[in-house]
Scaffold this motif. Structure first.
Motif, PDB file in Angstrom:
ATOM      1  N   LEU A 196       1.021  -0.640  -0.248  1.00 44.90           N
ATOM      2  CA  LEU A 196       0.154  -0.359   0.186  1.00 44.90           C
ATOM      3  C   LEU A 196       1.214   1.201  -0.266  1.00 44.90           C
ATOM      4  O   LEU A 196       0.749   2.528  -0.578  1.00 44.90           O
ATOM      5  CB  LEU A 196      -0.748   0.176   0.936  1.00 44.90           C
ATOM      6  CG  LEU A 196      -1.783  -1.060   1.319  1.00 44.90           C
ATOM      7  CD1 LEU A 196      -2.837  -0.872   2.144  1.00 44.90           C
ATOM      8  CD2 LEU A 196      -2.798  -1.061   0.302  1.00 44.90           C
ATOM      9  N   LYS A 219      -2.544  -3.075  -5.319  1.00 43.28           N
ATOM     10  CA  LYS A 219      -3.116  -1.850  -4.336  1.00 43.28           C
ATOM     11  C   LYS A 219      -4.376  -3.085  -3.650  1.00 43.28           C
ATOM     12  O   LYS A 219      -4.617  -1.876  -2.751  1.00 43.28           O
ATOM     13  CB  LYS A 219      -3.444  -0.384  -4.678  1.00 43.28           C
ATOM     14  CG  LYS A 219      -2.412  -0.341  -4.275  1.00 43.28           C
ATOM     15  CD  LYS A 219      -1.984   1.352  -3.751  1.00 43.28           C
ATOM     16  CE  LYS A 219       0.417   1.909  -4.036  1.00 43.28           C
ATOM     17  NZ  LYS A 219      -0.195   3.158  -3.622  1.00 43.28           N
ATOM     18  N   ALA A 223      -5.248  -4.349  -0.204  1.00 46.06           N
ATOM     19  CA  ALA A 223      -5.780  -3.986   1.122  1.00 46.06           C
ATOM     20  C   ALA A 223      -6.861  -5.407   1.669  1.00 46.06           C
ATOM     21  O   ALA A 223      -8.109  -5.143   2.637  1.00 46.06           O
ATOM     22  CB  ALA A 223      -7.333  -2.456   0.388  1.00 46.06           C
TER      23      ALA A 223
END
Length: 236
Positions: A196, A219, A223
């Motif tokens: 991230l 990303k 997450a």
């Protein structure tokens, strides 16, 4: 809203005969991973606003995908936005409400299925995932919650024991993780956080080499993994 039903051990939709059924051919070509959070749905019969859950669906690909939500027990649930589209490299929230929180449905496991297909009415199914669902009984008996029955006072200076249901909940509310599992989860979380923090491919002015630049889809996956780990740590 459209709902699915269980027929011959396969989930099918009422408006699309044959699609997703047992006789349908398997999807050809690349299979899209179905990223949903949480991975299972636990409804509580004593939720103030009614037993409901929020299901988040991620699309890590570069094309819009059509999604459909099916269920083995459609009479027990209401699914808002059961069909629609997920934009590329984005996510969408699906609200699911349990409309029959009665004792006979406690601890009965149902299944939801998320199907992803190519954009268009006749797009082929490129990914699917089953999500277990269960309705849990209230932590305290309904009589105590409504104030209809009050336990008799115990001897002075002594706290009365909690009800058996509440005591069982307290004893099993915080299971401990094994040391090896904790270290593995911690390492995975650190890697997800590092992803991230890395710059995007098209980000300008970064001092890091291009090989360390990541895409928006990567990303989103990081997450998603970090959210799963957060849920595991909160449950323990």
């Amino acid at each position: 809203m459209r709902r699915g039903a269980l027929q011959d051990q396969a989930l099918v939709g009422p408006g699309a005969p044959g699609r997703g059924s047992r006789g349908a051919p398997p999807p050809s070509g690349p299979v899209v991973p179905v990223l949903v959070f949480p991975p299972d749905l636990v409804f509580r019969a004593d939720q103030r606003s009614g037993p409901r859950q929020l299901l988040t669906l991620y699309n890590p690909t570069g094309a819009a995908l059509r999604f459909r939500v099916l269920c083995t027990a459609p009479a027990k649930y209401t699914v808002f936005d059961a069909e629609g589209y997920v934009r590329p490299q984005s996510c969408i929230d699906i609200v699911i409400r349990h409309v029959a929180p009665i004792p006979s449905h406690y601890d009965v496991q149902d299944r939801f299925r998320i199907e992803l297909s190519e954009e268009g009415a006749e797009g082929r199914v490129v990914g699917r995932k089953d999500i277990p669902s269960v309705l849990r009984a209230p932590a305290y008996p309904l009589e105590l919650q409504a104030g209809q029955e009050v336990p008799p006072p115990g001897p002075p200076g002594r706290t009365p024991p909690p009800p058996p249901t509440a005591r069982h909940f307290q004893e099993n509310a915080h299971p401990q993780l094994a040391t090896s599992s904790f270290l593995l989860f911690l390492l995975t979380g650190i890697i997800a956080v590092a992803f991230l923090l890395l710059p995007l491919h098209d980000e300008l002015g970064s001092q890091l080499p291009q090989v360390l630049h990541v895409s928006l889809g990567q990303k989103l996956v990081a997450a998603y993994v970090l959210g799963l780990l957060t849920m595991v740590f909160l449950r323990t």
